[in-house]
Motif scaffolding. Structure first.
Motif, PDB file in Angstrom:
ATOM      1  N   GLU A 122       0.805  -1.339   0.061  1.00 30.02           N
ATOM      2  CA  GLU A 122      -0.031   0.049  -0.041  1.00 30.02           C
ATOM      3  C   GLU A 122       0.900   1.186   0.026  1.00 30.02           C
ATOM      4  O   GLU A 122       0.462   2.281  -0.687  1.00 30.02           O
ATOM      5  CB  GLU A 122      -1.014  -0.052   1.196  1.00 30.02           C
ATOM      6  CG  GLU A 122      -1.702   1.292   1.272  1.00 30.02           C
ATOM      7  CD  GLU A 122      -2.690   1.153   0.003  1.00 30.02           C
ATOM      8  OE1 GLU A 122      -3.445   2.268  -0.390  1.00 30.02           O
ATOM      9  OE2 GLU A 122      -3.282  -0.010  -0.407  1.00 30.02           O
ATOM     10  N   LYS A 123       1.913   1.148   0.831  1.00 26.80           N
ATOM     11  CA  LYS A 123       2.838   2.395   0.810  1.00 26.80           C
ATOM     12  C   LYS A 123       3.521   2.669  -0.632  1.00 26.80           C
ATOM     13  O   LYS A 123       3.600   3.707  -0.872  1.00 26.80           O
ATOM     14  CB  LYS A 123       3.881   2.203   1.761  1.00 26.80           C
ATOM     15  CG  LYS A 123       3.470   2.297   3.247  1.00 26.80           C
ATOM     16  CD  LYS A 123       4.425   2.095   4.309  1.00 26.80           C
ATOM     17  CE  LYS A 123       3.807   2.318   5.660  1.00 26.80           C
ATOM     18  NZ  LYS A 123       5.084   2.010   6.518  1.00 26.80           N
ATOM     19  N   ARG A 125       2.111   2.037  -3.377  1.00 25.00           N
ATOM     20  CA  ARG A 125       0.984   2.656  -4.490  1.00 25.00           C
ATOM     21  C   ARG A 125       0.988   4.135  -4.286  1.00 25.00           C
ATOM     22  O   ARG A 125       0.908   5.042  -4.967  1.00 25.00           O
ATOM     23  CB  ARG A 125      -0.296   2.137  -4.089  1.00 25.00           C
ATOM     24  CG  ARG A 125      -0.396   0.624  -4.563  1.00 25.00           C
ATOM     25  CD  ARG A 125      -1.602  -0.015  -4.254  1.00 25.00           C
ATOM     26  NE  ARG A 125      -1.772  -1.641  -4.731  1.00 25.00           N
ATOM     27  CZ  ARG A 125      -2.792  -2.435  -4.104  1.00 25.00           C
ATOM     28  NH1 ARG A 125      -3.129  -2.001  -2.932  1.00 25.00           N
ATOM     29  NH2 ARG A 125      -2.735  -3.517  -4.510  1.00 25.00           N
ATOM     30  N   ASN A 126       1.269   4.530  -2.732  1.00 25.59           N
ATOM     31  CA  ASN A 126       1.484   5.872  -2.613  1.00 25.59           C
ATOM     32  C   ASN A 126       2.748   6.600  -2.672  1.00 25.59           C
ATOM     33  O   ASN A 126       2.682   7.754  -2.203  1.00 25.59           O
ATOM     34  CB  ASN A 126       0.828   6.198  -1.133  1.00 25.59           C
ATOM     35  CG  ASN A 126      -0.507   5.502  -1.055  1.00 25.59           C
ATOM     36  OD1 ASN A 126      -1.384   5.670  -1.607  1.00 25.59           O
ATOM     37  ND2 ASN A 126      -0.930   5.013   0.176  1.00 25.59           N
ATOM     38  N   LYS A 128       5.264   5.992  -0.776  1.00 22.36           N
ATOM     39  CA  LYS A 128       5.919   6.406   0.625  1.00 22.36           C
ATOM     40  C   LYS A 128       6.692   4.926   0.884  1.00 22.36           C
ATOM     41  O   LYS A 128       7.135   5.200   2.171  1.00 22.36           O
ATOM     42  CB  LYS A 128       4.684   6.584   1.328  1.00 22.36           C
ATOM     43  CG  LYS A 128       3.979   7.807   1.253  1.00 22.36           C
ATOM     44  CD  LYS A 128       2.853   8.200   2.354  1.00 22.36           C
ATOM     45  CE  LYS A 128       2.095   9.415   1.821  1.00 22.36           C
ATOM     46  NZ  LYS A 128       1.141   9.760   2.859  1.00 22.36           N
TER      47      LYS A 128
END
Length: 390
Positions: A122-123, A125-126, A128
């Motif tokens: 998920e990070k 994808r962002n 981060k």
């Protein structure tokens, strides 16, 4: 990247975590278990997931240590009746409590490992996600040919292997210093000569600190963490001292017994780092700016199943022991007995909690520890440690 080169790239994180550990240890030495475990857990969490452990009490930190201690318990030979009577494996789950427990433990474990891995995805994808093992796996997943759950287990088991073992070794180091204080004095004299009294020891000092390295190695010999060894399966028939073992036999290399071979380790019950430092001992090797070291030491296993984190563990133990010798005094507490051997049972072992005294060697050295941590605590060792790849 070789194991050694990769381990070197993680040194900034080890330095950062060691500063935090020393700072807290000098303020609350009775919490030594928490601080040793936090050091080891935080290091692996950063490398594996790009994630920070602040207190060591976070739910995910305690959960993953729970997994570590569960593995240590269930992997101990004879922990379950089925270890002795394999035919019990044929029982249906509703008649086999060990199968029901295994299913519960597996679900807890895979859910935790999966959650940590998917958090990195998920990070990513962002934009981060920091550089870490999980990010590397996800970026190259098709190349590795592993599913999400398989990758989650590969990375999760790195934590299992690395978190508890380094902490256990440090607990045994403190125990050894309580019982053999003359070695703390010898080590302090060496560290003071090489480092001086105005800064903490760093990795660049380690080649000039053979006594520190000898004490680290002797700690693992005297109190091996994996005392019973890791099982290996014979790939072909073998004969040992007249006994025939067919291919497929599981063999445990008894680490405790190996480390007490009197021909290799004279007076094996005695904590004696001299056996690594002076000619005349069977284990002596030179030059002393390279030896002793922990490379290929049997405490880390053998052959294809040798510990893949051996280089990271070696760096951690050398740095932590050198820095504790420079900054602290360790001793028995007056009137309180410190058991020579009162260890937990299981696959990996560590001393049960014991009481001892730990204090700063001087107010000036405590101030240096304080300054080092307070100046660096807001920096990003993760980026520094992983900038060259994980």
């Amino acid at each position: 990247m070789t194991m050694h080169a990769a381990a070197t790239s993680y040194q900034p994180t080890q330095v950062w975590e060691s500063e935090r550990m020393l700072y807290d240890l000098l303020r609350a030495p009775e919490k030594y278990e928490l601080f040793f475990e936090r050091y080891a857990s935080a290091l692996i969490m950063r490398l594996g997931y790009g994630k920070e452990i602040e207190s060591g009490e976070e739910p995910y930190a305690r959960d993953i240590l729970k997994v570590v201690h569960t593995v240590e318990r269930v992997a101990s030979p004879g922990a379950y009746l089925v270890d002795t009577f394999p035919m019990l494996m044929h029982l249906p789950a509703w008649l086999a409590p060990f199968k029901q427990e295994a299913a519960r433990l597996h679900n807890f474990e895979i859910n935790l490992f999966r959650e940590l891995l998917l958090e990195v995805r998920e990070k990513m994808r962002n934009g981060k996600a920091l550089k870490c093992f999980s990010r590397t796996f996800l970026e190259r997943q098709s190349e590795f040919g592993l599913s999400d759950d398989e990758g989650a287990y590969v990375i999760g088991t790195l934590f299992e292997a690395g978190a508890g073992t380094t902490a256990a070794a440090m607990m045994s180091f403190v125990l050894s210093m309580c019982h053999y204080p003359e070695w703390l004095k010898k080590m302090q004299k060496e560290v003071d000569r090489v480092v001086g009294d105005e800064r903490l020891p760093n990795f660049g000092d380690i080649p000039q600190l053979p006594t520190v390295r000898a004490i680290a190695k002797e700690t693992l010999r005297w109190r091996p963490v994996t005392a019973g060894g890791v099982p290996h399966e014979l790939i072909k028939d073998d004969v040992y001292e007249g006994f025939f073992f067919p291919a497929g036999t599981n063999i445990h290399a008894n680490q405790w017994a190996i480390h007490r071979d009197p021909e290799l380790y004279p007076d094996p019950e005695t904590f004696n780092p001299d056996r690594w430092l002076f000619p005349g001992y069977p284990t002596y090797r030179e030059p002393l700016d390279r030896f002793p070291n922990l490379q290929n030491f049997s405490a880390f296993g053998f052959g294809r199943r040798i510990c893949p984190g051996m280089n990271i563990a070696e760096n951690s133990l050398h740095l932590l022991i050198a820095r504790m010798a420079w900054a602290t005094e360790i001793s028995k507490k007056p009137g309180v007995e410190v058991p020579l051997y009162d260890y937990t049972a299981g696959f990996n072992v560590q001393p049960k909690p014991f009481v001892f005294d730990l204090k700063a060697r001087s107010a000036a050295r405590k101030k240096i520890v304080d300054i080092a941590w307070l100046q660096n605590k807001d920096t990003d060792p993760l980026g520094l440690a992983m900038g060259s790849g994980a």
